[in-house]
Design a protein around this motif. Structure first.
Motif, PDB file in Angstrom:
ATOM      1  N   TYR A   1       0.862  -1.180   0.000  1.00  0.00           N
ATOM      2  CA  TYR A   1       0.000   0.000   0.000  1.00  0.00           C
ATOM      3  C   TYR A   1       0.903   1.237   0.000  1.00  0.00           C
ATOM      4  O   TYR A   1       1.475   1.606   1.013  1.00  0.00           O
ATOM      5  CB  TYR A   1      -0.893  -0.048   1.242  1.00  0.00           C
ATOM      6  N   ILE A   2       1.066   1.884  -1.182  1.00  0.00           N
ATOM      7  CA  ILE A   2       1.929   3.060  -1.305  1.00  0.00           C
ATOM      8  C   ILE A   2       1.093   4.315  -1.083  1.00  0.00           C
ATOM      9  O   ILE A   2       0.202   4.633  -1.878  1.00  0.00           O
ATOM     10  CB  ILE A   2       2.593   3.121  -2.690  1.00  0.00           C
ATOM     11  N   THR A   3       1.365   5.025   0.000  1.00  0.00           N
ATOM     12  CA  THR A   3       0.580   6.212   0.333  1.00  0.00           C
ATOM     13  C   THR A   3       1.346   7.098   1.296  1.00  0.00           C
ATOM     14  O   THR A   3       2.286   6.645   1.964  1.00  0.00           O
ATOM     15  CB  THR A   3      -0.774   5.816   0.960  1.00  0.00           C
ATOM     16  N   ARG A   4       0.937   8.361   1.355  1.00  0.00           N
ATOM     17  CA  ARG A   4       1.485   9.277   2.365  1.00  0.00           C
ATOM     18  C   ARG A   4       0.565   9.318   3.587  1.00  0.00           C
ATOM     19  O   ARG A   4       1.030   9.525   4.711  1.00  0.00           O
ATOM     20  CB  ARG A   4       1.628  10.685   1.784  1.00  0.00           C
ATOM     21  N   GLU A   5      -0.724   9.173   3.353  1.00  0.00           N
ATOM     22  CA  GLU A   5      -1.707   9.220   4.440  1.00  0.00           C
ATOM     23  C   GLU A   5      -2.549   7.952   4.385  1.00  0.00           C
ATOM     24  O   GLU A   5      -3.329   7.755   3.450  1.00  0.00           O
ATOM     25  CB  GLU A   5      -2.603  10.456   4.311  1.00  0.00           C
ATOM     26  N   VAL A   6      -2.388   7.098   5.378  1.00  0.00           N
ATOM     27  CA  VAL A   6      -3.083   5.814   5.393  1.00  0.00           C
ATOM     28  C   VAL A   6      -4.575   6.032   5.619  1.00  0.00           C
ATOM     29  O   VAL A   6      -4.992   6.762   6.531  1.00  0.00           O
ATOM     30  CB  VAL A   6      -2.512   4.905   6.497  1.00  0.00           C
TER      31      VAL A   6
END
Length: 457
Positions: A10-15
């Motif tokens: 899961y590539i993200t800055r804000e989960v």
């Protein structure tokens, strides 16, 4: 009951906590990654995995470029999540088109994303352990291919794109050297700046200097106003010098001076202008022979050829010939008035038996002509003007059946926009059988009509 312990990157800055809970409830082991380093750490094994690329979390262009090599891993089925209007950005559009099985736009329902990632994961599992069977379409942007030579080319493109050193692309005419240059530019940190191409062999020798360096008003008869040259126009971006082997000797000295100093002077001007460009050059000329014969300066060649890429000829690309032919048929089928279903068995035989001296450019021209001139529902060897190349090695009945079966599946998926259940119903087979046939034919990348989930070229 869905299998447990499937792996999700899961590539993200804000989960998104709700989304993570949905994945956990469906048996996914979730690894959250905020950088390329995190992704590489999560991809510690070659086991199949699902991937969710949250582009809506505002990664900057440098981070996107750093992530791209991670997205090429064949054991991960990627799905992208995007914000409204985000696909207007060319870099993101290409990223989603080239590496993702699907994409969803915010606002979205969590179950929809989980299902989509599950589908991408399933398609990766289907292809696992079947390395000898290429996908139905693989490539870099406009470049299509899955043979060993093209895979090596794609790897080379990604590597050289990460540097700013000059690149020299060699290969026969018609192999797509400019497409390689564009692919390098689009994957580099200069992707938002201009890409300027100039064909050194198509400009009269007395105009080369003015085309490359520009001129001031009054520099010569007819120079009524200042003109910016191609080198200056590419400032900040990439300059592509096609057919550099045909550059006149007198212009080679000026180009060498620019490469050494990074500065130019317009014809008739006295001002020295700093220019920042990445230079990519290409030619079909045998440069060693040209240097031996004194037609090309060795010092200029070594300045241009810091990194070298060899473009494979079409005749060396095996099954890619048919892959390219089908791709071009889909791309240009609207040139004709008939609803073409594909290629006949004798056309496929001719495609493989012909030597293709004009390479991909000749293939495109023959297919476009056949689309217009064909009088049946299938393009034949006669339509391609290759009827003399059928008897050399006729296709077997098994090959003809395989080609027909693959074609029927492709068309069914196109008609139903990639919906496997509907396509299986039309083909009068079960969904499980369709999955098995997709795997057998190496069709991991399901073709989808424009307007569905595949991004346009």
């Amino acid at each position: 009951m869905e299998p447990a312990n499937r792996h999700l990157i899961y590539i993200t800055r804000e989960v998104n906590a709700q989304l993570s809970e949905q994945f956990n409830a469906r048996g996914w082991q979730v690894d959250v990654a905020a950088s390329a380093r995190d992704v590489r750490r999560a991809l510690r094994s070659e086991a199949a995995a699902g991937g969710l690329l949250d582009l809506s979390s505002q990664f900057d262009s440098r981070e996107i470029i750093a992530l791209e090599p991670c997205l090429t891993r064949p054991n991960v089925g990627w799905v992208a999540a995007t914000a409204p209007g985000q696909m207007q950005e060319r870099t993101l559009r290409r990223l989603v088109r080239d590496y993702c099985y699907d994409y969803v736009t915010m606002p979205y329902e969590a179950p929809r994303i989980v299902d989509s990632v599950g589908h991408a994961y399933g398609m990766v599992v289907l292809g696992a352990g079947d390395d000898d069977t290429p996908p139905a379409r693989a490539g870099e942007g406009e470049m299509v291919g899955s043979c060993d030579a093209m895979r090596a080319l794609f790897r080379a493109i990604r590597k050289v794109a990460m540097t700013d050193a000059p690149v020299f692309v060699s290969g026969e005419s018609g192999t797509g050297k400019e497409l390689t240059a564009v692919a390098i530019h689009e994957r580099s940190v200069r992707c938002a700046a201009p890409f300027v191409a100039i064909n050194c062999g198509a400009i009269p020798p007395h105009l080369v200097q003015s085309e490359l360096f520009g001129y001031e008003r009054g520099a010569f008869t007819g120079a009524t106003q200042r003109k910016i040259g191609r080198i200056e126009a590419a400032h900040g971006g990439t300059l592509f010098l096609d057919e550099i082997g045909d550059l006149p000797l007198e212009s080679q000295a000026s180009l060498l001076r620019f490469l050494q100093e990074g500065r130019i002077e317009r014809l008739g001007g006295r001002e020295s202008i700093d220019i920042d460009v990445r230079v990519i050059s290409a030619t079909h000329v045998d440069m060693v022979r040209a240097m031996d014969e004194g037609r090309f300066r060795a010092d200029l060649y070594h300045r241009l050829c810091v990194l070298q890429i060899e473009e494979p000829p079409l005749r060396a690309r095996g099954k890619d010939i048919e892959l390219l032919a089908r791709h071009m048929l889909e791309r240009f089928r609207h040139d004709g008035t008939r609803r073409l279903r594909g290629f006949s068995a004798d056309a496929i035989a001719a495609l493989h038996n012909y030597a293709w001296p004009g390479n991909v450019r000749e293939l495109i021209n023959r297919i476009r002509r056949a689309i217009v001139m064909s009088e049946g529902r299938l393009i034949t060897a006669h339509d391609l003007e290759l009827a003399d190349f059928v008897d050399v090695a006729p296709v077997s009945l098994a090959q003809a059946r395989e080609a027909a079966e693959r074609q029927a599946i492709e068309l069914a998926l196109l008609r139903h926009r990639g919906r496997l259940g509907d396509a299986a119903q039309e083909l009068a087979i079960s969904r499980v059988t369709l999955y098995r046939l997709l795997s057998a034919h190496g069709m991991r990348h399901i073709p989808v009509e424009p307007g569905a989930h595949q991004m346009p070229n």
